[in-house]
Design a protein around this motif. Structure first.
Motif, PDB file in Angstrom:
ATOM      1  N   VAL A   2       0.851  -1.181   0.000  1.00 53.12           N
ATOM      2  CA  VAL A   2       0.000   0.000   0.000  1.00 53.12           C
ATOM      3  C   VAL A   2       0.889   1.233   0.000  1.00 53.12           C
ATOM      4  O   VAL A   2       1.826   1.330   0.783  1.00 53.12           O
ATOM      5  N   SER A  25      -3.069   3.725  -2.585  1.00 50.46           N
ATOM      6  CA  SER A  25      -3.120   2.767  -3.684  1.00 50.46           C
ATOM      7  C   SER A  25      -3.703   1.470  -3.149  1.00 50.46           C
ATOM      8  O   SER A  25      -3.798   1.260  -1.951  1.00 50.46           O
ATOM      9  N   ARG A  27      -6.469  -2.028  -4.180  1.00 51.83           N
ATOM     10  CA  ARG A  27      -7.879  -2.279  -4.444  1.00 51.83           C
ATOM     11  C   ARG A  27      -8.680  -2.517  -3.178  1.00 51.83           C
ATOM     12  O   ARG A  27      -9.912  -2.477  -3.227  1.00 51.83           O
ATOM     13  N   PHE A  29      -8.536  -0.764  -0.323  1.00 53.72           N
ATOM     14  CA  PHE A  29      -8.498   0.386   0.581  1.00 53.72           C
ATOM     15  C   PHE A  29      -9.704   0.374   1.499  1.00 53.72           C
ATOM     16  O   PHE A  29      -9.597   0.718   2.673  1.00 53.72           O
ATOM     17  N   SER A  30     -10.842   0.007   0.974  1.00 51.43           N
ATOM     18  CA  SER A  30     -12.068   0.076   1.767  1.00 51.43           C
ATOM     19  C   SER A  30     -12.045  -0.851   2.972  1.00 51.43           C
ATOM     20  O   SER A  30     -12.890  -0.724   3.858  1.00 51.43           O
ATOM     21  N   ARG A  72     -13.526   9.623   5.257  1.00 52.19           N
ATOM     22  CA  ARG A  72     -12.946   8.850   4.157  1.00 52.19           C
ATOM     23  C   ARG A  72     -13.948   8.725   3.026  1.00 52.19           C
ATOM     24  O   ARG A  72     -15.162   8.736   3.242  1.00 52.19           O
ATOM     25  N   ASN A  74     -14.246   5.962   0.227  1.00 50.69           N
ATOM     26  CA  ASN A  74     -13.702   4.698  -0.279  1.00 50.69           C
ATOM     27  C   ASN A  74     -13.740   4.614  -1.803  1.00 50.69           C
ATOM     28  O   ASN A  74     -12.949   3.898  -2.408  1.00 50.69           O
ATOM     29  N   ASN A  77     -10.523   6.193  -2.679  1.00 52.16           N
ATOM     30  CA  ASN A  77      -9.333   5.698  -1.967  1.00 52.16           C
ATOM     31  C   ASN A  77      -8.630   6.827  -1.211  1.00 52.16           C
ATOM     32  O   ASN A  77      -7.391   6.934  -1.230  1.00 52.16           O
ATOM     33  N   THR A  78      -9.395   7.647  -0.549  1.00 50.93           N
ATOM     34  CA  THR A  78      -8.834   8.828   0.101  1.00 50.93           C
ATOM     35  C   THR A  78      -9.407   9.000   1.501  1.00 50.93           C
ATOM     36  O   THR A  78     -10.602   8.780   1.728  1.00 50.93           O
TER      37      THR A  78
END
Length: 128
Positions: A2, A25, A27, A29-30, A72, A74, A77-78
């Motif tokens: 990550v 980065s 997939r 992240f959530s 956040r 999702n 991705n932030t």
């Protein structure tokens, strides 16, 4: 692996606001718990805020509660840290961190060792 990239730091007067962003980065992240930590010159790194993987639960250090808000997105991705009513003692390098374990993702842990991945940091300076 990550990768985390923080942005949004800068110089602001006391009483002002800033919003930090951390783009991640990966997939999955959530599924990560996310946290913000900070380190001022000559001081140890300290916990600022954390958020669970769903965003349903947050955790704040007492020194920032009521002034800072972690959130956040999702889909992007932030993770964000909205900082208001800034004080000179908030001056520090702010780090974003991601934790894949259950304590970080489910409990918004304040413990740095629960977070495996760290960004490079962004400087926040609050002038008096």
């Amino acid at each position: 692996q990550v990768q985390l990239v923080e942005s949004g730091g800068g110089l602001v007067q006391a009483g002002g606001s800033l919003r930090l962003s951390c783009a991640a980065s990966g997939r999955t992240f959530s599924t990560y718990g996310m946290g913000w930590f900070r380190q001022a010159p000559g001081k140890e790194r300290e916990f600022v805020a954390a958020i669970t993987w769903t965003g349903s639960s947050t955790n704040y250090a007492g020194s920032v509660k009521g002034r800072f808000t972690i959130s956040r997105d999702n889909a992007k991705n932030t993770v964000y840290l909205q900082m208001a009513s800034l004080k000179p003692e908030d001056t520090a390098v702010y780090y974003c961190a991601a934790g894949t374990g259950s304590r970080a993702s489910l409990t918004a842990s304040s413990q740095a060792y629960e977070y495996e991945y760290w960004g490079q940091g962004t400087q926040v300076t609050v002038s008096s």
